[in-house]
Scaffold this active site. Sequence first.
Site, PDB file in Angstrom:
ATOM      1  N   TYR A  49      12.294 -32.309  24.299  1.00 39.86           N
ATOM      2  CA  TYR A  49      10.888 -31.897  24.121  1.00 39.86           C
ATOM      3  C   TYR A  49      10.673 -30.485  24.677  1.00 39.86           C
ATOM      4  CZ  TYR A  49       5.912 -31.718  25.500  1.00 39.86           C
ATOM      5  OH  TYR A  49       4.609 -31.337  25.706  1.00 39.86           O
TER       6      TYR A  49
HETATM    7  N1  LIG Z   1       1.226 -35.268  28.265  1.00 41.55           N
HETATM    8  C1  LIG Z   1       1.412 -34.266  29.094  1.00 41.55           C
HETATM    9  O1  LIG Z   1       1.436 -34.444  30.332  1.00 41.55           O
HETATM   10  C2  LIG Z   1       1.553 -32.856  28.546  1.00 41.55           C
HETATM   11  C3  LIG Z   1       1.814 -31.831  29.444  1.00 41.55           C
HETATM   12  C4  LIG Z   1       1.855 -30.526  28.956  1.00 41.55           C
HETATM   13  C5  LIG Z   1       1.628 -30.271  27.613  1.00 41.55           C
HETATM   14  N2  LIG Z   1       1.417 -31.297  26.747  1.00 41.55           N
HETATM   15  C6  LIG Z   1       1.128 -30.945  25.334  1.00 41.55           C
HETATM   16  O2  LIG Z   1      -0.272 -30.834  25.213  1.00 41.55           O
HETATM   17  C7  LIG Z   1      -0.657 -30.976  23.839  1.00 41.55           C
HETATM   18  C8  LIG Z   1      -1.881 -31.857  23.695  1.00 41.55           C
HETATM   19  O3  LIG Z   1      -1.756 -33.009  24.472  1.00 41.55           O
HETATM   20  P1  LIG Z   1      -2.779 -34.248  24.248  1.00 41.55           P
HETATM   21  O4  LIG Z   1      -2.473 -35.224  25.345  1.00 41.55           O
HETATM   22  O5  LIG Z   1      -4.141 -33.741  24.020  1.00 41.55           O
HETATM   23  O6  LIG Z   1      -2.181 -34.802  22.875  1.00 41.55           O
HETATM   24  P2  LIG Z   1      -2.446 -36.189  22.143  1.00 41.55           P
HETATM   25  O7  LIG Z   1      -3.698 -36.832  22.635  1.00 41.55           O
HETATM   26  O8  LIG Z   1      -1.158 -36.974  22.201  1.00 41.55           O
HETATM   27  O9  LIG Z   1      -2.706 -35.700  20.647  1.00 41.55           O
HETATM   28  C9  LIG Z   1      -1.701 -35.206  19.841  1.00 41.55           C
HETATM   29  C10 LIG Z   1      -2.238 -35.155  18.428  1.00 41.55           C
HETATM   30  O10 LIG Z   1      -1.207 -34.647  17.576  1.00 41.55           O
HETATM   31  C11 LIG Z   1      -1.332 -35.329  16.349  1.00 41.55           C
HETATM   32  N3  LIG Z   1      -0.127 -35.304  15.519  1.00 41.55           N
HETATM   33  C12 LIG Z   1       1.028 -35.990  15.716  1.00 41.55           C
HETATM   34  N4  LIG Z   1       1.860 -35.771  14.689  1.00 41.55           N
HETATM   35  C13 LIG Z   1       1.213 -34.946  13.819  1.00 41.55           C
HETATM   36  C14 LIG Z   1       1.540 -34.381  12.565  1.00 41.55           C
HETATM   37  N5  LIG Z   1       2.718 -34.630  11.972  1.00 41.55           N
HETATM   38  N6  LIG Z   1       0.642 -33.574  11.954  1.00 41.55           N
HETATM   39  C15 LIG Z   1      -0.558 -33.321  12.524  1.00 41.55           C
HETATM   40  N7  LIG Z   1      -0.951 -33.837  13.707  1.00 41.55           N
HETATM   41  C16 LIG Z   1      -0.063 -34.647  14.341  1.00 41.55           C
HETATM   42  C17 LIG Z   1      -1.662 -36.757  16.747  1.00 41.55           C
HETATM   43  O11 LIG Z   1      -2.228 -37.429  15.650  1.00 41.55           O
HETATM   44  P3  LIG Z   1      -1.912 -38.990  15.364  1.00 41.55           P
HETATM   45  O12 LIG Z   1      -2.890 -39.757  16.201  1.00 41.55           O
HETATM   46  O13 LIG Z   1      -2.144 -39.101  13.893  1.00 41.55           O
HETATM   47  O14 LIG Z   1      -0.488 -39.237  15.792  1.00 41.55           O
HETATM   48  C18 LIG Z   1      -2.651 -36.535  17.882  1.00 41.55           C
HETATM   49  O15 LIG Z   1      -3.977 -36.476  17.428  1.00 41.55           O
HETATM   50  C19 LIG Z   1       0.588 -31.476  23.111  1.00 41.55           C
HETATM   51  O16 LIG Z   1       1.174 -30.378  22.428  1.00 41.55           O
HETATM   52  C20 LIG Z   1       1.504 -31.923  24.258  1.00 41.55           C
HETATM   53  O17 LIG Z   1       2.862 -31.794  23.884  1.00 41.55           O
HETATM   54  C21 LIG Z   1       1.362 -32.578  27.190  1.00 41.55           C
END
Ligand SMILES: NC(=O)c1ccc[n+]([C@@H]2O[C@H](COP(=O)([O-])OP(=O)(O)OC[C@H]3O[C@@H](n4cnc5c(N)ncnc54)[C@H](OP(=O)(O)O)[C@@H]3O)[C@@H](O)[C@H]2O)c1
Length: 223
Positions: A129
Amino acid sequence: MDVAIAGAHGRIARRLTRRLVARGDTVRGLIRDPAHADDVRADGADPVLCDLERSLVTDVALAVEGADAVLFAAGAGPGSGASRKGTMDRDGALLLLEAARSARVPEYVMVSAMGAEDPPDGDDVFSVYLRAKADADRELMASELAWTVVRPGRLTDDPGAGRVRIARRVPRGDVTRDDVAALLDAVLHDHRIARRVLAVTGGDEPLAEAIDRFVSADPRDEA
Ligand SMILES: NC(=O)c1ccc[n+]([C@@H]2O[C@H](COP(=O)([O-])OP(=O)(O)OC[C@H]3O[C@@H](n4cnc5c(N)ncnc54)[C@H](OP(=O)(O)O)[C@@H]3O)[C@@H](O)[C@H]2O)c1
């Protein structure tokens, strides 16, 4: 301004959309699941069906055409395996970049992740990732667009504190999705920040002060 958000049903994206709409911006919410359209509409955005793992660049370009900025807040998510880190977290972000260039959208804001500045080797899913995030960041930063890369620490759903730590690199820590959304809102509206990488965790400094200090201390990457 007119902003196209990829991953618009995500937890950061929905918080950001509501902030942008409240200040008068127009938001297109790119989603892959039609069942999410009503929620995105309720946030005040126009839902646009666009699966970043299945669309052609011409379709994504049509979805973002005319926007002032695109923002990548999509992600394969913690339950996904290594292959979707490639198809979504890297290639989805790069497809959005290609589409933004093709549609002449001038600005791209990337929600990256802390650790992408120095991604580990290894086949475990988290290493894959971070390398996917690093690859996408690198290509964006090599582009001619007005890019900004935001690298949050571990995200939480606690209420935003409004106090953060921002620097090119910061020690590991948690940060609320509320505070990341507030930072992204500022990034979109403050053109002093462009062409910089901002790592962010929770901290002691009010957000606006942290941004001012960062912008005056951190040199911009020249185009
Ligand atoms: N979790 C952590 O601690 C962390 C830390 C640092 C950065 N991040 C990054 O922060 C960002 C946002 O995080 P978040 O927690 O707000 O994310 P999230 O709630 O998991 O939302 C991710 C979104 O991406 C969509 N998605 C997945 N596959 C897709 C596709 N093929 N085409 C279009 N949309 C798609 C999902 O839609 P579906 O519902 O349809 O799947 C979901 O709405 C991400 O890039 C993540 O990698 C996360």
